[in-house]
Design a protein around this motif. Structure first.
Motif, PDB file in Angstrom:
ATOM      1  N   TYR A  84       0.828  -1.213   0.000  1.00  0.00           N
ATOM      2  CA  TYR A  84       0.000   0.000   0.000  1.00  0.00           C
ATOM      3  C   TYR A  84       0.861   1.261   0.000  1.00  0.00           C
ATOM      4  O   TYR A  84       0.509   2.266  -0.622  1.00  0.00           O
ATOM      5  N   ILE A  85       1.973   1.192   0.707  1.00  0.00           N
ATOM      6  CA  ILE A  85       2.855   2.368   0.787  1.00  0.00           C
ATOM      7  C   ILE A  85       3.517   2.639  -0.568  1.00  0.00           C
ATOM      8  O   ILE A  85       3.572   3.767  -1.049  1.00  0.00           O
ATOM      9  N   VAL A  86       4.026   1.575  -1.178  1.00  0.00           N
ATOM     10  CA  VAL A  86       4.791   1.725  -2.429  1.00  0.00           C
ATOM     11  C   VAL A  86       3.860   1.834  -3.640  1.00  0.00           C
ATOM     12  O   VAL A  86       4.141   2.570  -4.588  1.00  0.00           O
ATOM     13  N   ILE A 111      -0.981   5.399   2.739  1.00  0.00           N
ATOM     14  CA  ILE A 111      -0.810   4.609   1.517  1.00  0.00           C
ATOM     15  C   ILE A 111      -0.240   5.529   0.438  1.00  0.00           C
ATOM     16  O   ILE A 111      -0.284   6.748   0.558  1.00  0.00           O
ATOM     17  N   ALA A 112       0.318   4.927  -0.593  1.00  0.00           N
ATOM     18  CA  ALA A 112       0.832   5.656  -1.767  1.00  0.00           C
ATOM     19  C   ALA A 112       1.677   6.866  -1.370  1.00  0.00           C
ATOM     20  O   ALA A 112       1.373   8.000  -1.734  1.00  0.00           O
ATOM     21  N   VAL A 113       2.788   6.615  -0.682  1.00  0.00           N
ATOM     22  CA  VAL A 113       3.643   7.738  -0.276  1.00  0.00           C
ATOM     23  C   VAL A 113       4.336   8.339  -1.491  1.00  0.00           C
ATOM     24  O   VAL A 113       4.476   7.698  -2.536  1.00  0.00           O
ATOM     25  N   LYS A 136      -9.209   1.634  -2.243  1.00  0.00           N
ATOM     26  CA  LYS A 136      -8.583   0.753  -1.250  1.00  0.00           C
ATOM     27  C   LYS A 136      -8.977  -0.716  -1.432  1.00  0.00           C
ATOM     28  O   LYS A 136      -8.185  -1.615  -1.204  1.00  0.00           O
ATOM     29  N   LEU A 137     -10.187  -0.933  -1.918  1.00  0.00           N
ATOM     30  CA  LEU A 137     -10.595  -2.325  -2.139  1.00  0.00           C
ATOM     31  C   LEU A 137      -9.790  -2.956  -3.270  1.00  0.00           C
ATOM     32  O   LEU A 137      -9.449  -4.127  -3.233  1.00  0.00           O
ATOM     33  N   THR A 138      -9.476  -2.138  -4.261  1.00  0.00           N
ATOM     34  CA  THR A 138      -8.633  -2.623  -5.366  1.00  0.00           C
ATOM     35  C   THR A 138      -7.253  -2.994  -4.834  1.00  0.00           C
ATOM     36  O   THR A 138      -6.681  -4.030  -5.195  1.00  0.00           O
ATOM     37  N   ALA A 139      -6.718  -2.137  -3.972  1.00  0.00           N
ATOM     38  CA  ALA A 139      -5.407  -2.399  -3.386  1.00  0.00           C
ATOM     39  C   ALA A 139      -5.426  -3.664  -2.541  1.00  0.00           C
ATOM     40  O   ALA A 139      -4.512  -4.497  -2.626  1.00  0.00           O
ATOM     41  N   GLU A 140      -6.451  -3.826  -1.771  1.00  0.00           N
ATOM     42  CA  GLU A 140      -6.571  -5.024  -0.929  1.00  0.00           C
ATOM     43  C   GLU A 140      -6.642  -6.278  -1.779  1.00  0.00           C
ATOM     44  O   GLU A 140      -5.985  -7.281  -1.506  1.00  0.00           O
ATOM     45  N   ASN A 141      -7.444  -6.187  -2.827  1.00  0.00           N
ATOM     46  CA  ASN A 141      -7.609  -7.335  -3.712  1.00  0.00           C
ATOM     47  C   ASN A 141      -6.279  -7.703  -4.376  1.00  0.00           C
ATOM     48  O   ASN A 141      -5.924  -8.871  -4.483  1.00  0.00           O
TER      49      ASN A 141
END
Lengths: 152, 535
Positions: A47-49, A96-98, A57-62
Motif C-alpha cells: 500500500y505504501i509503495v 498509503i501511496a507515499v 482501497k478495495l482494489t489495493a486489498e484485492n
C-alpha cells in the motif's frame, strides 16, 4: 539521532492519506504492535509503495491478497516485518501511496528488498494500467481507433 | 495389436503450416490425417487462461502452462562459452501451434534476404527467388487476413494489395515517433498484422482489449479458429490431438516412409500410421529432431535427408534488443501491438558489415520491463521518488529491433537428456557471431539520436545481445538444390526419401530480420499446390 533519522529517512505522505478501515485484514500497522505478521507487513508495504488512492482501497486489498496467494510474495516475506518497522517510524498507520522513501536509514539488504518490491509491483500490467487510468487488460474497448486519442 | 490408421496425407504437426497445407489439400478429396501432441484448445480455455492470469497476477500466462514438459514440450539445452549463448524456445504444442499465441507480425522477406550468400557472402541462398515466392505470400495474406497499407518504401515488389487496410497510426506514432524518425532520415510505415482492422471473413475488427495472446474477439488470426473449423466439416479430414509421433519408419531401401509410429498421450497406446505421403510440420526444433530420431541403417544412418551432413546445421533465430524512453510527456495508448514500424535498416545497411533489423516502437504501458526502468530512474541518491515513478509511467515508450543473425547454430540430439519416452531431446548450441553483435552496436548508436529527436528526457541502456525467448527457430532442415547444401529440395521433399516433405521455418536456408510466419504460410500453400500437381 531522531533528527538525523528524519533527514535521511524522508517519507512524505501523499495527499491521499487516509485510513484503511479493515486494519487487521489489510495490514495497517500499529507501532505498539510488535507482533505484526510478515504477511500483514508486506501488505502494508504494498500500500505504501503502490499507486492506489484511498478511494480504491478495495482494489489495493484485492491486489495484495492475490500477490500473497500466488507466490510473488516469497522473496519479500522474510524481511517484511523489519522493513515495515523501519518505514513506519516516519509514517502514520494509515498511510498509503507515499510520495517518496528515503533509503539511508534502511539496512542495505532491506533497501534491496524495497527496491525489488517496487520494481516488481510496477512490472504488473494491472498496476501500470491503474496508474495510467487505462481500462483493465482483456477488456474490449469496442473502438479500433482507441489508441489514436490525444492523451489527457 | 497396435491401432493402425491409413491416410493419403499424414501431416505431423497441427500448427499454422500443417493446418494451411491441409486446408488446401482438402479439396482433393484425399484422406488427410493431422496429428499434434498438444490439445485442441476451446474458447472456454482461452477465457479461463485470461481470467486465471489475472487471478494469479501472471502476465505471462500461456497455453502450455499446465502441460507436462517432459511429455509435450521437451526442452532444448545449450552450452555456454565463447560466442555461444543461451537459447530457449517460445513454441507451443496444440492444434494451432505457436500461432495460438503469436503477435501476428506478417512482414514479408525482401528480395535480398534470399540471396545473402551470393550478394554478401554469409549464410545460405534460397533455392527459389523472391519472385517465385511472392504469389504465395500474397495468397497467404488473404488466407490469414493481414491488415496493412502499401506505404512501406523499403518493401520488395507486391503483386496485390493487402486484404485489409492497416490499423490507424496511434497518437504516439503520428505525433512523436514519425517526426523523430523523419529527423533521422527514417520513414515509419504501417505494420502488416494478422489482426483485423475491419471485419474480415466473419471475424470482427480488433476491439483494443490488449490481451492479444488470448484475443477474446478472434480478430487476431489463429489457425484453430479459422481453418480448423472448416477442416472439421470435411469427412476426408481427421485431426487427432494429444498424440505424439515418435519416429518415421523407412522401407528396407530407405527411400520411402512406410509408417509413422505414434503414442496417444492419455493412455500411452501405440498407433501406426500408414500413408502415401508424410509431411512433417513440427516447427523449427521438432522437425529436425524428428529426422534425427528417424535415422535408419542405410543412407539415412545420420538422420533422414542427412547425406550431406546438413541436418541440424545453420540453426538460426532472431536477436531482439530494446530500449526504453521517458518521452517527458504522455505518449498515449496502443492497441496491444505496434501500429508503426520501420524496415529502414533492412534496406539501408551494408550487409557485408552488419545484420539488417526491423524496428518497432510504441507506448510502453503494457511492456513489463518499464517497471524496472521507471524505478531505477526515480531514485535520486538515497531517495526513491514514487511520485516521479507514477508520473513517468504514462510517458514511457519502448523501441525494439528484431535482428537478422548469421545462422551459426547447431541442433543435435542430446543423448544425456531424454524425454518421457526415452528419446534424446534437441540440444541447440547457439552462436552469436561478431557480425551478429554489430546490430547491438548500431542500436547503441541510434538510441540516443532517436531520444534527442523525440525530445525524450531519458533513454535506457540497450538490452544485452542474445536470443531471448527463442521466438523464431529456423534453418536446421534447409531447402537447397542438393544434399550437400541442405536437407530438402526446392519443393520441400526430403533428399533421398520419395514421400517425405517438410514445411516449417526449419526449411529456411536463411532468415532475414522479418518474422517468419507469413513465409511459413506461403511455403505451406506452395507445397499444397505442388502435392496436388504431383498426384
Amino acid at each position: 539521532m531522531e533528527n538525523i533519522t528524519r533527514r535521511k529517512f524522508v517519507i512524505q505522505s501523499s495527499k491521499l492519506l487516509a485510513f484503511l478501515p479493515i486494519a487487521g485484514a489489510v495490514g495497517c500497522f500499529s507501532n505498539t504492535d510488535s507482533k505484526l505478521s510478515p504477511e500483514d507487513s508486506l501488505k502494508r508495504l504494498i500500500y505504501i509503495v503502490g499507486p492506489w488512492t484511498v478511494a480504491d482501497k478495495l482494489t489495493a486489498e484485492n491486489f495484495a491478497k492475490r500477490f500473497l496467494q500466488t507466490g510473488h510474495a516469497d522473496p519479500y516475506l522474510p524481511k517484511s516485518v523489519k522493513l515495515i518497522q523501519s518505514l513506519t517510524k516516519e509514517l502514520s498507520e494509515e498511510t498509503i501511496a507515499v510520495k517518496e522513501i528515503g533509503l539511508d536509514s534502511i539496512p542495505e539488504e532491506e533497501q534491496e528488498i524495497l527496491l525489488n518490491l517496487t520494481k516488481q509491483l510496477y512490472s504488473f500490467v494491472e498496476v501500470r494500467f491503474y496508474v495510467s487510468n487505462e481500462p483493465p487488460w482483456g477488456e474490449c474497448q469496442g473502438n479500433p481507433k482507441w489508441h489514436t486519442r490525444i492523451p489527457e | 495389436m497396435n491401432e493402425e490408421i491409413k491416410a493419403d496425407y499424414c501431416i505431423v504437426g497441427g500448427g499454422i503450416a500443417g493446418i494451411l497445407l491441409a486446408s488446401k489439400l482438402v479439396a482433393t478429396g484425399k484422406k488427410i490425417l493431422i496429428l499434434d501432441q498438444g490439445p485442441r484448445f476451446t474458447e472456454k480455455d482461452r477465457a479461463d487462461f485470461l481470467s486465471k492470469s489475472k487471478e494469479d497476477l501472471n502476465d505471462f500466462a500461456d497455453y502450455n502452462d499446465n502441460v507436462d514438459s517432459g511429455v509435450v514440450t521437451p526442452l532444448s539445452s545449450a552450452k555456454s562459452g565463447d560466442l555461444v549463448v543461451e537459447w530457449t524456445n517460445y513454441r507451443l504444442f496444440g492444434i494451432g501451434g505457436t500461432a495460438l499465441h503469436f503477435e501476428g507480425l506478417m512482414m514479408r522477406p525482401i528480395e535480398e534476404d534470399m540471396r545473402v550468400k551470393t550478394n554478401y557472402g554469409y549464410s545460405r541462398d534460397w533455392p527459389i527467388s523472391y519472385s517465385e515466392l511472392e504469389p504465395w505470400l500474397l495468397e497467404a495474406e488473404y488466407e490469414i487476413g493481414v491488415s496493412g497499407n502499401d506505404d512501406n518504401p523499403y518493401a520488395s515488389s507486391k503483386s496485390g494489395p493487402y486484404p485489409m487496410p492497416g490499423h490507424p497510426f496511434s497518437y504516439f506514432d503520428s505525433e512523436i515517433l514519425a517526426p523523430a524518425l523523419k529527423k533521422t532520415g527514417i520513414t515509419g510505415h504501417s505494420c502488416p498484422r494478422a489482426v483485423n482492422s475491419v471485419p474480415y471473413r466473419g471475424r470482427s475488427a480488433c476491439q483494443a482489449c490488449r490481451a492479444c495472446k488470448f484475443c477474446p474477439t478472434g480478430a487476431r488470426y489463429s489457425p484453430d479458429r479459422v481453418h480448423v473449423p472448416i477442416l472439421e466439416k470435411h469427412d476426408n479430414v481427421k485431426i487427432l490431438e494429444n498424440i505424439s509421433v515418435r519416429k518415421l519408419e523407412t522401407n528396407s531401401k530407405g527411400d520411402k516412409i512406410n509408417a509413422a509410429h505414434a503414442i496417444r498421450l492419455q493412455d500411452k497406446s501405440e498407433v501406426v500410421i500408414v500413408a502415401k505421403n508424410f509431411i512433417v510440420a513440427m516447427g523449427g526444433v521438432e522437425t529436425p529432431r524428428m529426422l534425427l530420431l528417424s535415422a535408419n541403417n542405410g543412407i539415412h544412418k545420420h538422420g533422414l535427408g542427412n547425406m550431406g551432413g546438413q541436418l541440424g546445421v545453420g540453426f538460426n533465430d532472431h536477436d531482439n534488443l530494446y530500449v526504453t524512453f521517458d518521452a517527458a510527456r504522455p505518449v498515449g495508448r496502443r492497441l496491444g501491438y505496434e501500429t508503426m514500424v520501420s524496415d529502414h535498416f533492412r534496406k539501408h545497411i551494408n550487409r557485408i558489415e552488419q545484420p539488417t533489423f526491423t524496428m518497432y516502437a510504441s507506448p510502453a504501458m503494457d511492456w513489463f520491463p518499464i517497471g524496472n526502468e521507471a524505478t531505477t530512474w526515480s531514485r535520486h541518491g538515497n531517495i526513491v521518488s514514487l511520485e516521479d515513478l507514477r508520473d513517468s509511467l504514462p510517458n514511457m515508450a519502448t523501441l525494439s529491433i528484431m535482428t537478422e543473425s548469421e545462422g551459426r547454430g547447431i541442433l543435435e540430439l542430446d543423448i544425456e537428456n531424454l524425454d518421457s519416452y526415452g528419446d534424446p531431446i534437441a540440444k541447440v548450441t547457439m552462436k552469436l557471431t561478431e557480425w551478429d553483435r554489430k546490430a547491438y552496436s548500431k542500436l547503441v548508436e541510434l538510441a540516443p539520436e532517436l531520444a534527442e529527436a523525440m525530445s525524450a528526457k531519458k533513454v535506457s541502456e540497450v538490452s544485452p545481445p542474445g536470443f531471448g525467448l527463442g521466438y523464431h527457430p529456423s534453418g536446421a532442415t534447409a531447402m537447397a538444390k542438393n544434399p550437400d547444401e541442405g536437407v530438402c529440395d526446392e519443393n520441400l521433399k526430403v533428399f533421398g526419401v520419395e514421400n517425405l516433405y517438410l514445411v516449417s521455418n526449419s526449411v529456411f536456408p536463411h532468415m532475414g530480420s522479418n518474422p517468419p510466419t507469413l513465409t511459413i504460410a506461403a511455403l505451406a500453400l506452395r507445397l499444397a499446390a505442388h502435392l496436388e500437381a504431383a498426384k
